[in-house]
Design an enzyme around this catalytic site. Structure first.
Site, PDB file in Angstrom:
ATOM      1  N   CYS A   1       2.023 -12.826  -4.405  1.00 53.20           N
ATOM      2  CA  CYS A   1       1.111 -12.252  -3.411  1.00 53.20           C
ATOM      3  C   CYS A   1       0.639 -10.902  -3.954  1.00 53.20           C
ATOM      4  O   CYS A   1       0.673 -10.671  -5.159  1.00 53.20           O
ATOM      5  CB  CYS A   1       1.788 -12.124  -2.046  1.00 53.20           C
ATOM      6  SG  CYS A   1       3.099 -10.885  -1.975  1.00 53.20           S
ATOM      7  N   ARG A   2       0.219 -10.017  -3.102  1.00 57.01           N
ATOM      8  CA  ARG A   2      -0.301  -8.724  -3.561  1.00 57.01           C
ATOM      9  C   ARG A   2       0.809  -7.811  -4.070  1.00 57.01           C
ATOM     10  O   ARG A   2       0.717  -7.250  -5.144  1.00 57.01           O
ATOM     11  CB  ARG A   2      -1.082  -8.028  -2.442  1.00 57.01           C
ATOM     12  CG  ARG A   2      -1.652  -6.689  -2.878  1.00 57.01           C
ATOM     13  CD  ARG A   2      -2.516  -6.064  -1.776  1.00 57.01           C
ATOM     14  NE  ARG A   2      -3.053  -4.787  -2.233  1.00 57.01           N
ATOM     15  CZ  ARG A   2      -2.438  -3.624  -2.064  1.00 57.01           C
ATOM     16  NH1 ARG A   2      -1.271  -3.572  -1.447  1.00 57.01           N
ATOM     17  NH2 ARG A   2      -2.993  -2.514  -2.507  1.00 57.01           N
TER      18      ARG A   2
END
Length: 99
Positions: A63-64
């Protein structure tokens, strides 16, 4: 929860290892760039998309920054999947691109 660094995952990809990477970020985040071999299933869609994943395979989740991928790993593990969280997320991956 199993974890892997961006450096370790990048090395697996560079070595030609078969890796299943799933990016759980939102569409607009993925549009800015993703790991070339990654598939995209948003975290919010993941519960309804489990049928697209194979329990016989191992998945690396990105993810980020690592928070959403941790949640995705918990969901997937509780549903019988073998997963590893990519620590640092795509923020750390950007450093791998520059190496």
């Amino acid at each position: 929860m199993k974890q892997i660094t961006t450096t370790e995952l990048a090395q697996k990809i560079k070595n030609g290892e078969k890796v299943n990477v799933n990016d759980v970020r939102e569409d607009d985040e993925v549009a800015t760039g993703k790991i070339p071999v990654a598939h995209h299933i948003r975290l919010g869609d993941l519960p309804d998309q489990l049928h697209k994943l194979d329990k016989k395979e191992h998945y690396y989740i990105a993810c980020r920054s690592g928070g959403r991928s941790s949640m995705a790993c918990e969901l997937l593990t509780s549903n019988g999947f073998d997963v590893t969280n990519m620590t640092g997320g795509m923020l750390a991956w950007e450093d791998e691109v520059e190496k």
